[in-house]
Design a protein around this motif. Structure first.
Motif, mmCIF file in Angstrom:
data_model
loop_
_atom_site.group_PDB
_atom_site.id
_atom_site.type_symbol
_atom_site.label_atom_id
_atom_site.label_comp_id
_atom_site.label_asym_id
_atom_site.label_seq_id
_atom_site.Cartn_x
_atom_site.Cartn_y
_atom_site.Cartn_z
ATOM 1 N N MET A 16 -62.512 55.182 80.471
ATOM 2 C CA MET A 16 -62.640 55.950 81.716
ATOM 3 C C MET A 16 -63.153 55.039 82.830
ATOM 4 O O MET A 16 -62.672 55.099 83.954
ATOM 5 C CB MET A 16 -63.611 57.111 81.526
ATOM 6 C CG MET A 16 -63.189 58.059 80.448
ATOM 7 S SD MET A 16 -61.697 58.876 80.896
ATOM 8 C CE MET A 16 -62.370 60.409 81.343
ATOM 9 N N HIS A 17 -64.125 54.182 82.493
ATOM 10 C CA HIS A 17 -64.631 53.233 83.483
ATOM 11 C C HIS A 17 -63.503 52.301 83.930
ATOM 12 O O HIS A 17 -63.379 51.988 85.120
ATOM 13 C CB HIS A 17 -65.787 52.405 82.899
ATOM 14 C CG HIS A 17 -67.077 53.152 82.804
ATOM 15 N ND1 HIS A 17 -67.895 53.380 83.886
ATOM 16 C CD2 HIS A 17 -67.689 53.724 81.746
ATOM 17 C CE1 HIS A 17 -68.956 54.047 83.510
ATOM 18 N NE2 HIS A 17 -68.864 54.273 82.209
ATOM 19 N N GLU B 100 -62.408 56.361 74.482
ATOM 20 C CA GLU B 100 -63.739 55.814 74.695
ATOM 21 C C GLU B 100 -64.122 55.949 76.157
ATOM 22 O O GLU B 100 -63.275 55.854 77.042
ATOM 23 C CB GLU B 100 -63.762 54.346 74.289
ATOM 24 C CG GLU B 100 -63.445 54.116 72.825
ATOM 25 C CD GLU B 100 -63.342 52.642 72.479
ATOM 26 O OE1 GLU B 100 -63.909 51.813 73.214
ATOM 27 O OE2 GLU B 100 -62.695 52.339 71.478
ATOM 28 N N LEU B 101 -65.390 56.172 76.386
ATOM 29 C CA LEU B 101 -65.883 56.289 77.751
ATOM 30 C C LEU B 101 -65.583 55.018 78.537
ATOM 31 O O LEU B 101 -65.314 55.060 79.736
ATOM 32 C CB LEU B 101 -67.387 56.570 77.724
ATOM 33 C CG LEU B 101 -68.013 57.063 78.998
ATOM 34 C CD1 LEU B 101 -67.323 58.325 79.503
ATOM 35 C CD2 LEU B 101 -69.487 57.327 78.789
ATOM 36 N N ARG B 102 -65.582 53.895 77.851
ATOM 37 C CA ARG B 102 -65.271 52.608 78.489
ATOM 38 C C ARG B 102 -63.888 52.661 79.142
ATOM 39 O O ARG B 102 -63.690 52.130 80.235
ATOM 40 C CB ARG B 102 -65.326 51.513 77.427
ATOM 41 C CG ARG B 102 -64.925 50.160 77.897
ATOM 42 C CD ARG B 102 -65.031 49.176 76.768
ATOM 43 N NE ARG B 102 -64.512 49.768 75.529
ATOM 44 C CZ ARG B 102 -63.864 49.110 74.597
ATOM 45 N NH1 ARG B 102 -63.683 47.827 74.717
ATOM 46 N NH2 ARG B 102 -63.408 49.707 73.522
ATOM 47 N N ALA C 246 -71.764 61.792 81.666
ATOM 48 C CA ALA C 246 -72.236 60.914 80.584
ATOM 49 C C ALA C 246 -73.436 60.099 81.050
ATOM 50 O O ALA C 246 -74.403 59.925 80.297
ATOM 51 C CB ALA C 246 -71.109 60.000 80.119
ATOM 52 N N ASP C 247 -73.404 59.610 82.285
ATOM 53 C CA ASP C 247 -74.537 58.869 82.836
ATOM 54 C C ASP C 247 -75.770 59.765 82.929
ATOM 55 O O ASP C 247 -76.883 59.360 82.587
ATOM 56 C CB ASP C 247 -74.206 58.299 84.217
ATOM 57 C CG ASP C 247 -73.198 57.158 84.155
ATOM 58 O OD1 ASP C 247 -72.957 56.609 83.057
ATOM 59 O OD2 ASP C 247 -72.636 56.826 85.219
ATOM 60 N N VAL D 294 -61.509 62.546 75.372
ATOM 61 C CA VAL D 294 -62.831 61.939 75.470
ATOM 62 C C VAL D 294 -63.671 62.359 74.279
ATOM 63 O O VAL D 294 -64.430 61.586 73.735
ATOM 64 C CB VAL D 294 -63.529 62.313 76.798
ATOM 65 C CG1 VAL D 294 -64.997 61.927 76.770
ATOM 66 C CG2 VAL D 294 -62.843 61.621 77.952
ATOM 67 N N SER D 295 -63.511 63.588 73.835
ATOM 68 C CA SER D 295 -64.267 64.031 72.671
ATOM 69 C C SER D 295 -63.598 63.582 71.382
ATOM 70 O O SER D 295 -64.172 63.722 70.312
ATOM 71 C CB SER D 295 -64.421 65.550 72.695
ATOM 72 O OG SER D 295 -63.150 66.166 72.653
ATOM 73 N N ILE E 289 -66.555 63.140 84.460
ATOM 74 C CA ILE E 289 -66.915 62.907 83.061
ATOM 75 C C ILE E 289 -67.880 61.728 82.945
ATOM 76 O O ILE E 289 -68.889 61.800 82.239
ATOM 77 C CB ILE E 289 -65.651 62.683 82.205
ATOM 78 C CG1 ILE E 289 -64.881 63.995 82.075
ATOM 79 C CG2 ILE E 289 -66.007 62.111 80.837
ATOM 80 C CD1 ILE E 289 -63.470 63.834 81.531
ATOM 81 N N VAL E 290 -67.601 60.646 83.655
ATOM 82 C CA VAL E 290 -68.476 59.475 83.618
ATOM 83 C C VAL E 290 -69.842 59.823 84.211
ATOM 84 O O VAL E 290 -70.883 59.425 83.673
ATOM 85 C CB VAL E 290 -67.823 58.276 84.346
ATOM 86 C CG1 VAL E 290 -68.824 57.160 84.586
ATOM 87 C CG2 VAL E 290 -66.636 57.768 83.536
#
Length: 137
Positions: A34-35, A30-32, A103-104, A25-26, A99-100
């Motif tokens: 993870m979604h 991409e965070l996307r 980030a939120d 993730v770092s 993690i999500v």
């Protein structure tokens, strides 16, 4: 039994996967992605997950494959009729959700500083001042 891994061995292996997930993730992940992973894990159906994400099913499929390649582990078992989480997928789902959520939270907190001063602090000060003004003398 000699051929059966101990629960501790599975926990150790999964802990290593979590470390890789955080590192990815770092890095390039991409965070996307993870979604996408979370949506597919919750729906266990590519079409329904893609619909919930407002993306095309082939895009979802490609992003999940990319995520699995980057992590070096299969997150889902696929057959012509079913999608299910692998052991690694089940374990990493909790980490992905965390993690999500972080980030939120990060985005929300940053939004409080848009004008240069934290809005939440002002609200807290106002409550303290109001409580002090309403307190009996």
């Amino acid at each position: 039994m000699a051929g059966t891994p101990s629960p501790a061995a599975g926990t150790s292996r999964c802990a290593g996967l979590t470390e890789r997930l955080v590192a990815e993730v770092s890095g390039d992940m991409e965070l996307r992605q993870m979604h996408y992973f979370i949506a597919l894990a919750e729906h266990l159906n590519f079409s329904r997950a893609a619909t919930s994400l407002f993306v095309a099913q082939p895009l979802l499929s490609l992003q999940i494959q990319k995520l699995e390649r980057e992590l070096g582990v299969a997150l889902f078992q696929r057959s012509s009729r079913r999608v299910s989480l692998t052991e690694a997928g089940r374990f990493l789902l909790t980490s992905a959700k965390r993690i999500v959520a972080e980030a939120d939270y990060f985005t929300t907190v940053a939004g409080h500083f848009v004008d240069g001063s934290p809005k939440w602090r002002f609200a807290a000060d106002t409550r303290t001042q109001r409580a002090a003004a309403d307190a009996p003398e």
